[in-house]
Write an enzyme that holds these catalytic residues in place. Structure first.
Site, PDB file in Angstrom:
ATOM      1  N   ASN A 133      11.500  -8.020   9.736  1.00  0.00           N
ATOM      2  CA  ASN A 133      10.731  -8.504   8.588  1.00  0.00           C
ATOM      3  C   ASN A 133      11.466  -9.736   8.052  1.00  0.00           C
ATOM      4  O   ASN A 133      12.431  -9.621   7.302  1.00  0.00           O
ATOM      5  CB  ASN A 133      10.650  -7.382   7.541  1.00  0.00           C
ATOM      6  CG  ASN A 133       9.842  -7.783   6.332  1.00  0.00           C
ATOM      7  OD1 ASN A 133       9.513  -8.954   6.143  1.00  0.00           O
ATOM      8  ND2 ASN A 133       9.511  -6.811   5.489  1.00  0.00           N
ATOM      9  N   ARG A 172       6.719  -8.348  11.160  1.00  0.00           N
ATOM     10  CA  ARG A 172       5.824  -8.595  10.039  1.00  0.00           C
ATOM     11  C   ARG A 172       5.431 -10.071  10.088  1.00  0.00           C
ATOM     12  O   ARG A 172       6.289 -10.958  10.160  1.00  0.00           O
ATOM     13  CB  ARG A 172       6.548  -8.322   8.737  1.00  0.00           C
ATOM     14  CG  ARG A 172       5.716  -8.715   7.547  1.00  0.00           C
ATOM     15  CD  ARG A 172       6.552  -8.767   6.310  1.00  0.00           C
ATOM     16  NE  ARG A 172       5.731  -9.083   5.155  1.00  0.00           N
ATOM     17  CZ  ARG A 172       6.203  -9.704   4.084  1.00  0.00           C
ATOM     18  NH1 ARG A 172       7.454 -10.068   4.025  1.00  0.00           N
ATOM     19  NH2 ARG A 172       5.413  -9.958   3.074  1.00  0.00           N
ATOM     20  N   HIS A 214       0.277  -8.102   1.181  1.00  0.00           N
ATOM     21  CA  HIS A 214       0.884  -6.774   0.981  1.00  0.00           C
ATOM     22  C   HIS A 214       0.073  -5.682   1.681  1.00  0.00           C
ATOM     23  O   HIS A 214       0.138  -4.515   1.301  1.00  0.00           O
ATOM     24  CB  HIS A 214       0.959  -6.393  -0.521  1.00  0.00           C
ATOM     25  CG  HIS A 214       2.016  -7.097  -1.300  1.00  0.00           C
ATOM     26  ND1 HIS A 214       1.868  -7.360  -2.645  1.00  0.00           N
ATOM     27  CD2 HIS A 214       3.232  -7.580  -0.950  1.00  0.00           C
ATOM     28  CE1 HIS A 214       2.957  -7.989  -3.087  1.00  0.00           C
ATOM     29  NE2 HIS A 214       3.794  -8.135  -2.071  1.00  0.00           N
ATOM     30  N   HIS A 239       1.192  -2.587  -5.937  1.00  0.00           N
ATOM     31  CA  HIS A 239       2.491  -2.907  -5.339  1.00  0.00           C
ATOM     32  C   HIS A 239       3.161  -3.886  -6.287  1.00  0.00           C
ATOM     33  O   HIS A 239       2.774  -5.060  -6.348  1.00  0.00           O
ATOM     34  CB  HIS A 239       2.306  -3.513  -3.936  1.00  0.00           C
ATOM     35  CG  HIS A 239       3.602  -3.918  -3.312  1.00  0.00           C
ATOM     36  ND1 HIS A 239       4.167  -3.229  -2.273  1.00  0.00           N
ATOM     37  CD2 HIS A 239       4.461  -4.927  -3.605  1.00  0.00           C
ATOM     38  CE1 HIS A 239       5.328  -3.799  -1.953  1.00  0.00           C
ATOM     39  NE2 HIS A 239       5.518  -4.839  -2.743  1.00  0.00           N
ATOM     40  N   LEU A 240       4.124  -3.400  -7.070  1.00  0.00           N
ATOM     41  CA  LEU A 240       4.735  -4.223  -8.111  1.00  0.00           C
ATOM     42  C   LEU A 240       6.197  -4.503  -7.784  1.00  0.00           C
ATOM     43  O   LEU A 240       7.089  -3.711  -8.106  1.00  0.00           O
ATOM     44  CB  LEU A 240       4.640  -3.513  -9.475  1.00  0.00           C
ATOM     45  CG  LEU A 240       3.244  -2.988  -9.879  1.00  0.00           C
ATOM     46  CD1 LEU A 240       3.329  -2.220 -11.199  1.00  0.00           C
ATOM     47  CD2 LEU A 240       2.246  -4.137  -9.999  1.00  0.00           C
ATOM     48  N   ARG A 277       5.852 -16.020 -10.135  1.00  0.00           N
ATOM     49  CA  ARG A 277       4.527 -16.601  -9.825  1.00  0.00           C
ATOM     50  C   ARG A 277       3.555 -16.301 -10.962  1.00  0.00           C
ATOM     51  O   ARG A 277       3.562 -15.209 -11.524  1.00  0.00           O
ATOM     52  CB  ARG A 277       3.961 -15.998  -8.536  1.00  0.00           C
ATOM     53  CG  ARG A 277       4.654 -16.481  -7.302  1.00  0.00           C
ATOM     54  CD  ARG A 277       4.093 -15.797  -6.062  1.00  0.00           C
ATOM     55  NE  ARG A 277       5.152 -15.166  -5.318  1.00  0.00           N
ATOM     56  CZ  ARG A 277       4.996 -14.239  -4.379  1.00  0.00           C
ATOM     57  NH1 ARG A 277       3.786 -13.820  -4.065  1.00  0.00           N
ATOM     58  NH2 ARG A 277       6.013 -13.728  -3.761  1.00  0.00           N
ATOM     59  N   GLY A 284       7.152  -0.692  -9.798  1.00  0.00           N
ATOM     60  CA  GLY A 284       6.265   0.478  -9.823  1.00  0.00           C
ATOM     61  C   GLY A 284       7.010   1.775  -9.546  1.00  0.00           C
ATOM     62  O   GLY A 284       6.712   2.816 -10.136  1.00  0.00           O
ATOM     63  N   GLU A 285       8.012   1.705  -8.657  1.00  0.00           N
ATOM     64  CA  GLU A 285       8.732   2.928  -8.291  1.00  0.00           C
ATOM     65  C   GLU A 285       9.774   3.309  -9.337  1.00  0.00           C
ATOM     66  O   GLU A 285      10.034   4.480  -9.562  1.00  0.00           O
ATOM     67  CB  GLU A 285       9.440   2.731  -6.934  1.00  0.00           C
ATOM     68  CG  GLU A 285       8.476   2.695  -5.771  1.00  0.00           C
ATOM     69  CD  GLU A 285       9.088   2.096  -4.507  1.00  0.00           C
ATOM     70  OE1 GLU A 285      10.324   2.188  -4.332  1.00  0.00           O
ATOM     71  OE2 GLU A 285       8.339   1.524  -3.707  1.00  0.00           O
ATOM     72  N   GLU A 295       7.211  -0.635   4.157  1.00  0.00           N
ATOM     73  CA  GLU A 295       6.458  -1.572   4.994  1.00  0.00           C
ATOM     74  C   GLU A 295       6.969  -1.554   6.431  1.00  0.00           C
ATOM     75  O   GLU A 295       6.182  -1.664   7.368  1.00  0.00           O
ATOM     76  CB  GLU A 295       6.564  -2.984   4.401  1.00  0.00           C
ATOM     77  CG  GLU A 295       5.744  -3.111   3.131  1.00  0.00           C
ATOM     78  CD  GLU A 295       6.011  -4.394   2.352  1.00  0.00           C
ATOM     79  OE1 GLU A 295       7.050  -4.449   1.667  1.00  0.00           O
ATOM     80  OE2 GLU A 295       5.204  -5.312   2.434  1.00  0.00           O
TER      81      GLU A 295
HETATM   82  P1  ADP Z   1      10.412  -7.750  -3.508  1.00  0.00           P
HETATM   83  O1  ADP Z   1       9.011  -8.188  -3.822  1.00  0.00           O
HETATM   84  O2  ADP Z   1      11.397  -8.874  -3.560  1.00  0.00           O
HETATM   85  O3  ADP Z   1      10.542  -6.839  -2.304  1.00  0.00           O
HETATM   86  P2  ADP Z   1      11.101  -5.356  -5.026  1.00  0.00           P
HETATM   87  O4  ADP Z   1       9.994  -4.473  -4.578  1.00  0.00           O
HETATM   88  O5  ADP Z   1      12.486  -5.050  -4.573  1.00  0.00           O
HETATM   89  O6  ADP Z   1      10.800  -6.888  -4.794  1.00  0.00           O
HETATM   90  O7  ADP Z   1      11.081  -5.330  -6.639  1.00  0.00           O
HETATM   91  C1  ADP Z   1      11.892  -6.160  -7.403  1.00  0.00           C
HETATM   92  C2  ADP Z   1      11.603  -5.894  -8.873  1.00  0.00           C
HETATM   93  O8  ADP Z   1      11.790  -4.498  -9.140  1.00  0.00           O
HETATM   94  C3  ADP Z   1      12.549  -6.661  -9.794  1.00  0.00           C
HETATM   95  O9  ADP Z   1      11.834  -7.157 -10.908  1.00  0.00           O
HETATM   96  C4  ADP Z   1      13.490  -5.575 -10.262  1.00  0.00           C
HETATM   97  O10 ADP Z   1      14.030  -5.843 -11.525  1.00  0.00           O
HETATM   98  C5  ADP Z   1      12.574  -4.371 -10.325  1.00  0.00           C
HETATM   99  N1  ADP Z   1      13.352  -3.124 -10.347  1.00  0.00           N
HETATM  100  C6  ADP Z   1      14.107  -2.607  -9.374  1.00  0.00           C
HETATM  101  N2  ADP Z   1      14.721  -1.474  -9.787  1.00  0.00           N
HETATM  102  C7  ADP Z   1      14.329  -1.293 -11.076  1.00  0.00           C
HETATM  103  C8  ADP Z   1      14.626  -0.319 -12.087  1.00  0.00           C
HETATM  104  N3  ADP Z   1      15.439   0.707 -11.840  1.00  0.00           N
HETATM  105  N4  ADP Z   1      14.020  -0.457 -13.289  1.00  0.00           N
HETATM  106  C9  ADP Z   1      13.194  -1.495 -13.532  1.00  0.00           C
HETATM  107  N5  ADP Z   1      12.888  -2.435 -12.634  1.00  0.00           N
HETATM  108  C10 ADP Z   1      13.448  -2.343 -11.428  1.00  0.00           C
END
Ligand code: ADP
Length: 352
Positions: free
Chosen positions: A7, A64, A153, A181-182, A214, A302-303, A330
């Site tokens: 990826n 990917r 995504h 997907h956040l 963005r 989101g997670e 992914e």
């Molecule tokens: P990418 O799109 O680069 O793969 P990720 O899915 O890793 O991004 O998500 C990055 C975002 O998730 C960042 O804004 C980060 O601050 C947020 N994030 C990661 N862990 C936490 C957490 N424990 N609490 C709040 N936000 C988090």
């Protein structure tokens, strides 16, 4: 058999190796900051060299690829014509497709006899109806220039749909959900009967939600205004919209972990704007789906961010909808697809 997934992002390379069909993770490595001043790794080719695996011990390599355009709407075994098409699509994904291509080309040089599969971020959205993927622009811009919503995504939304079906004990073909997907990049998807029917990212991954840096949805006249009235070049505007906007543009920071610790107005405003945009999309997708089995949260935000999930779900309209939190994968979905495509090819070879 061993399936390696590569990826290659704009400045990173993730690699995972799975044993199939058991789907056990055997290896995982991520090289970040490729080409940046504080990194020893100058290019994606060097990053591939630096991976602690021998690609010749692998049975299938899955890649990917961000943009498959109109021509590549399903995962495919990579050959010269697929590579040419991915190259032709570079103007649609200038930050991503070139990195994906380097991954493919270096892997082909190092392991010329191993089948390689391209899995596209756009493919899951190939089921969008025309009224969802067309912009209300002159029709020739779609016909002649392929200007339309593609959505991104897709591997994540597809994986989330399958996992949600398992959790809800429903057949995928009966599943109606909204997936969010956040991450740094963020998108929403309306999934009806297991298929994507609308999604927030568009012609590029810039449209839709408020993201890390963005802007998401915007009055297109602003783009013209920046050029005409403020004398910005297209490259400067591109930089503003992709790299200086979103959460970063509002509060000076794009890492949500840091933003939620802050008490100042701008930090609160940035989160409020992000949450409101997500809610607007959920509302719109509820109308399209009519029945919604669940809203699925995924990606880093989101997670992990319970507070963002609570803010998003804090709406009378959503109160009877189930919320699921699912960790996306992914790379596993790319491995699943690669395995499926190669098996399909060998069974069609056998029947010929
Ligand atoms: P990418 O799109 O680069 O793969 P990720 O899915 O890793 O991004 O998500 C990055 C975002 O998730 C960042 O804004 C980060 O601050 C947020 N994030 C990661 N862990 C936490 C957490 N424990 N609490 C709040 N936000 C988090």
């Amino acid at each position: 058999m061993k399936i390696a997934v590569l990826n290659a992002g704009s400045s990173s390379l993730k690699c995972k190796v799975f044993e199939f069909p058991a789907k056990t993770l055997l290896f995982s490595q991520e090289i970040e900051k490729i080409g940046e001043s504080d990194s020893d790794i100058a290019s994606h080719a060097e990053a591939l060299e630096a991976l602690d695996i021998d690609l010749r011990e692998i049975d299938i390599i899955g890649h990917r690829v961000v943009h498959g355009g109109e021509k590549l709407q399903q995962s495919v075994v990579i050959d010269e014509s697929v590579i040419t098409t991915i190259k032709d699509l570079i103007p649609l994904a200038p930050l991503h497709n070139p990195a994906n291509l380097v991954g493919i080309e270096v892997a082909r040089q190092k392991a010329p006899n191993i089948p390689q599969v391209a899995v596209f971020d756009t493919a899951f959205h190939a089921t969008l109806p025309k009224e969802a993927y067309l912009y209300a622009l002159p029709y020739e811009l779609y016909e002649k220039e392929d200007i339309r919503r593609y959505g991104f995504h897709g591997t994540s939304h597809s994986y989330l749909a399958k996992e949600a079906a398992k959790e809800l004990k429903k057949e995928l073909r009966e599943l109606n959900i909204i997936t969010l997907h956040l991450g740094n990049g963020a998108s929403a998807c309306a999934i009806k009967k297991g298929k994507s029917i609308d999604t927030s990212m568009g012609f590029t991954p810039l449209e839709g939600l408020v993201m890390g840096s963005r802007c998401g949805d915007l009055d297109p006249e602003i783009v013209l205004y920046l050029q005409r009235e403020l004398g910005k070049t297209p490259q400067e505007v591109e930089h503003i919209l992709n790299k200086e906007s979103g959460l970063l543009g509002i509060c000076g920071e794009n890492d949500l972990r840091e933003i939620v610790l802050r008490e100042d107005e701008r930090a609160k405003l940035a989160v409020a704007m992000m949450v409101r945009r997500i809610q607007k999309y959920i509302g719109a997708y509820m109308v399209l789906l009519e029945d919604v089995d669940a809203i699925v949260f995924s990606g880093g935000i989101g997670e992990h961010s319970q507070s963002v999930r609570e803010m998003v779900m804090d709406n009378k309209l959503f109160k009877n909808i189930k919320m699921l939190v699912i960790q996306t994968d992914e790379e596993l979905e790319i491995a699943n697809e690669s395995y499926r495509v190669i098996n399909q090819r060998s069974s069609s070879h056998k029947t010929q």
